[in-house]
Scaffold this active site. Structure first.
Site, PDB file in Angstrom:
ATOM      1  N   ASP A  54       0.866  -1.179   0.000  1.00  0.00           N
ATOM      2  CA  ASP A  54       0.000   0.000   0.000  1.00  0.00           C
ATOM      3  C   ASP A  54       0.901   1.227   0.000  1.00  0.00           C
ATOM      4  O   ASP A  54       1.733   1.377   0.918  1.00  0.00           O
ATOM      5  CB  ASP A  54      -0.881  -0.041   1.257  1.00  0.00           C
ATOM      6  CG  ASP A  54      -1.939   1.055   1.248  1.00  0.00           C
ATOM      7  OD1 ASP A  54      -1.681   2.146   0.705  1.00  0.00           O
ATOM      8  OD2 ASP A  54      -3.015   0.807   1.805  1.00  0.00           O
ATOM      9  N   TYR A 146     -10.122  15.679  -5.738  1.00  0.00           N
ATOM     10  CA  TYR A 146      -9.308  14.934  -6.713  1.00  0.00           C
ATOM     11  C   TYR A 146      -8.442  15.901  -7.524  1.00  0.00           C
ATOM     12  O   TYR A 146      -7.240  15.668  -7.714  1.00  0.00           O
ATOM     13  CB  TYR A 146     -10.228  14.130  -7.627  1.00  0.00           C
ATOM     14  CG  TYR A 146      -9.506  13.362  -8.701  1.00  0.00           C
ATOM     15  CD1 TYR A 146      -8.737  12.249  -8.382  1.00  0.00           C
ATOM     16  CD2 TYR A 146      -9.587  13.749 -10.044  1.00  0.00           C
ATOM     17  CE1 TYR A 146      -8.062  11.538  -9.375  1.00  0.00           C
ATOM     18  CE2 TYR A 146      -8.927  13.046 -11.032  1.00  0.00           C
ATOM     19  CZ  TYR A 146      -8.168  11.943 -10.697  1.00  0.00           C
ATOM     20  OH  TYR A 146      -7.500  11.245 -11.681  1.00  0.00           O
ATOM     21  N   THR A 178     -10.713  11.518 -19.687  1.00  0.00           N
ATOM     22  CA  THR A 178     -11.461  10.404 -19.088  1.00  0.00           C
ATOM     23  C   THR A 178     -11.138   9.126 -19.857  1.00  0.00           C
ATOM     24  O   THR A 178     -11.352   9.048 -21.065  1.00  0.00           O
ATOM     25  CB  THR A 178     -12.971  10.678 -19.113  1.00  0.00           C
ATOM     26  OG1 THR A 178     -13.210  11.948 -18.496  1.00  0.00           O
ATOM     27  CG2 THR A 178     -13.721   9.592 -18.357  1.00  0.00           C
TER      28      THR A 178
HETATM   29  N1  LIG Z   1      -9.518   6.560 -15.561  1.00  0.00           N
HETATM   30  C1  LIG Z   1      -9.458   7.872 -15.832  1.00  0.00           C
HETATM   31  O1  LIG Z   1     -10.357   8.465 -16.446  1.00  0.00           O
HETATM   32  C2  LIG Z   1      -8.257   8.668 -15.383  1.00  0.00           C
HETATM   33  C3  LIG Z   1      -8.082   9.950 -15.931  1.00  0.00           C
HETATM   34  C4  LIG Z   1      -6.981  10.698 -15.539  1.00  0.00           C
HETATM   35  C5  LIG Z   1      -6.082  10.190 -14.631  1.00  0.00           C
HETATM   36  N2  LIG Z   1      -6.271   8.942 -14.108  1.00  0.00           N
HETATM   37  C6  LIG Z   1      -5.280   8.450 -13.150  1.00  0.00           C
HETATM   38  O2  LIG Z   1      -4.762   7.224 -13.628  1.00  0.00           O
HETATM   39  C7  LIG Z   1      -4.306   6.450 -12.529  1.00  0.00           C
HETATM   40  C8  LIG Z   1      -4.862   5.042 -12.658  1.00  0.00           C
HETATM   41  O3  LIG Z   1      -6.264   5.102 -12.713  1.00  0.00           O
HETATM   42  P1  LIG Z   1      -7.167   3.931 -13.336  1.00  0.00           P
HETATM   43  O4  LIG Z   1      -8.331   4.588 -13.977  1.00  0.00           O
HETATM   44  O5  LIG Z   1      -6.323   2.986 -14.096  1.00  0.00           O
HETATM   45  O6  LIG Z   1      -7.702   3.277 -11.960  1.00  0.00           O
HETATM   46  P2  LIG Z   1      -7.901   1.762 -11.483  1.00  0.00           P
HETATM   47  O7  LIG Z   1      -8.727   1.872 -10.252  1.00  0.00           O
HETATM   48  O8  LIG Z   1      -8.377   0.905 -12.617  1.00  0.00           O
HETATM   49  O9  LIG Z   1      -6.426   1.318 -11.091  1.00  0.00           O
HETATM   50  C9  LIG Z   1      -5.745   1.907 -10.009  1.00  0.00           C
HETATM   51  C10 LIG Z   1      -4.788   0.882  -9.411  1.00  0.00           C
HETATM   52  O10 LIG Z   1      -4.094   1.523  -8.329  1.00  0.00           O
HETATM   53  C11 LIG Z   1      -4.108   0.654  -7.207  1.00  0.00           C
HETATM   54  N3  LIG Z   1      -4.046   1.427  -5.972  1.00  0.00           N
HETATM   55  C12 LIG Z   1      -4.966   2.324  -5.522  1.00  0.00           C
HETATM   56  N4  LIG Z   1      -4.591   2.792  -4.321  1.00  0.00           N
HETATM   57  C13 LIG Z   1      -3.433   2.159  -3.985  1.00  0.00           C
HETATM   58  C14 LIG Z   1      -2.571   2.208  -2.867  1.00  0.00           C
HETATM   59  N5  LIG Z   1      -2.859   2.958  -1.790  1.00  0.00           N
HETATM   60  N6  LIG Z   1      -1.454   1.456  -2.865  1.00  0.00           N
HETATM   61  C15 LIG Z   1      -1.165   0.657  -3.919  1.00  0.00           C
HETATM   62  N7  LIG Z   1      -1.947   0.555  -5.014  1.00  0.00           N
HETATM   63  C16 LIG Z   1      -3.071   1.305  -5.049  1.00  0.00           C
HETATM   64  C17 LIG Z   1      -5.420  -0.121  -7.317  1.00  0.00           C
HETATM   65  O11 LIG Z   1      -5.392  -1.347  -6.584  1.00  0.00           O
HETATM   66  C18 LIG Z   1      -5.527  -0.337  -8.833  1.00  0.00           C
HETATM   67  O12 LIG Z   1      -4.875  -1.540  -9.239  1.00  0.00           O
HETATM   68  C19 LIG Z   1      -4.743   7.191 -11.259  1.00  0.00           C
HETATM   69  O13 LIG Z   1      -3.640   7.930 -10.746  1.00  0.00           O
HETATM   70  C20 LIG Z   1      -5.811   8.145 -11.774  1.00  0.00           C
HETATM   71  O14 LIG Z   1      -5.912   9.305 -10.973  1.00  0.00           O
HETATM   72  C21 LIG Z   1      -7.342   8.167 -14.463  1.00  0.00           C
END
Ligand SMILES: NC(=O)c1ccc[n+]([C@@H]2O[C@H](COP(=O)([O-])OP(=O)(O)OC[C@H]3O[C@@H](n4cnc5c(N)ncnc54)[C@H](O)[C@@H]3O)[C@@H](O)[C@H]2O)c1
Length: 249
Positions: A54, A146, A178
């Site tokens: 974590d 966020y 997104t």
């Molecule tokens: N999906 C979108 O639209 C989007 C847009 C812009 C930015 N992001 C960013 O992209 C990144 C990934 O997002 P995603 O959409 O792939 O999300 P997701 O939820 O599919 O994946 C996130 C991963 O991070 C892990 N995680 C979360 N908290 C954790 C912690 N405390 N310690 C270790 N692992 C942890 C989760 O277990 C998961 O495997 C994030 O930083 C998010 O802010 C996402």
């Protein structure tokens, strides 16, 4: 990127899902050796060395980085991708929630970077890529907490790039719009009308669809590659034009 990442030893946080998993795929396809740090490693690519940790816990981050450096024989590349969401205006979340989301999205990135920096310095030529967001550069409704965390990630990207350039470490970020990931799937599932919510999110991006995780990963693979050796302290928007374009019919 086949072969262009040969020899790189990479760590991807949040590499078991969504954008992180796509980054793992892209780095492996380019020839890198890859380790994942995730709080839930199920679903991590079988060719990646997965460590359950974590990023909110400093001791477990340090232990994970030590295990990865031993396994890979060092670390050249860190992708700080793990993050969590938050919804609502500035009134919506209490202090505890503000601290919880900051602790993952901002301090979590700091913990992993701090633990990895000695290894990155030792590598000679290294890089860090942070997964930031369109929320850092555009005002989006119902995303106050966020957005604040991602604004901090953007500022940290620049500050870290300045601090570590002369140590041979480049620092950049990607700003996805997104993206079609399990996270956004969960958001859509919780909406009153998921189909209408998806249509609204697609329409918000000038290219008319959600960004794919693979498209974000391709930008990360470029930033960590030797082709980007003169690129530091900057961001690549992968947002279908959402930040910079104003279309009209
Ligand atoms: N999906 C979108 O639209 C989007 C847009 C812009 C930015 N992001 C960013 O992209 C990144 C990934 O997002 P995603 O959409 O792939 O999300 P997701 O939820 O599919 O994946 C996130 C991963 O991070 C892990 N995680 C979360 N908290 C954790 C912690 N405390 N310690 C270790 N692992 C942890 C989760 O277990 C998961 O495997 C994030 O930083 C998010 O802010 C996402």
């Amino acid at each position: 990127m086949t072969g262009q990442l040969d020899g790189l030893r990479a760590v991807v946080t949040g590499g078991a899902s969504g954008i992180g998993a796509a980054i793992v795929d892209a780095l492996l396809a380019g020839g890198a050796r890859v380790a994942v740090i995730d709080r839930a490693t199920d679903g991590s690519h079988p060719d990646a060395f997965a460590v359950q940790a974590d990023i909110g816990d400093d001791a477990s981050v340090r232990a994970a980085i030590d295990a990865i450096a031993a396994e890979l024989g060092g670390i050249d590349t860190l992708v700080n991708n793990a993050g969590i969401g938050a919804q609502g205006t500035v009134e919506a979340n209490d202090d505890e929630e503000w601290h919880r989301v900051y602790d993952v999205n901002v301090v979590g990135l700091v913990r992993v970077s701090r633990a990895a920096l000695p290894h990155l310095r030792a590598a000679g030529a290294a890089s860090i890529v942070n997964t930031c967001s369109i929320a850092a550069t555009a005002g989006l409704p119902q995303r106050a907490l966020y957005s604040a965390t991602k604004g901090a990630v953007l500022a940290l990207t620049r500050a870290m790039a300045a601090d570590h350039l002369r140590e041979g470490i480049r620092v950049n970020c990607v700003n996805p719009g997104t993206a079609d990931t399990p996270w956004v799937g969960r958001l859509l599932d919780s909406a009153d009308d998921p189909a209408a919510e998806r249509a609204a999110l697609e329409a918000r991006q000038p290219h008319g669809r959600l960004v794919s995780a693979a498209e974000v990963a391709a930008a990360v693979a470029y930033l960590v590659s030797p082709a980007a050796s003169s690129t530091t302290g900057t961001s690549i928007a992968v947002d279908g034009g959402m930040q910079n374009l104003r279309l009209r019919d």
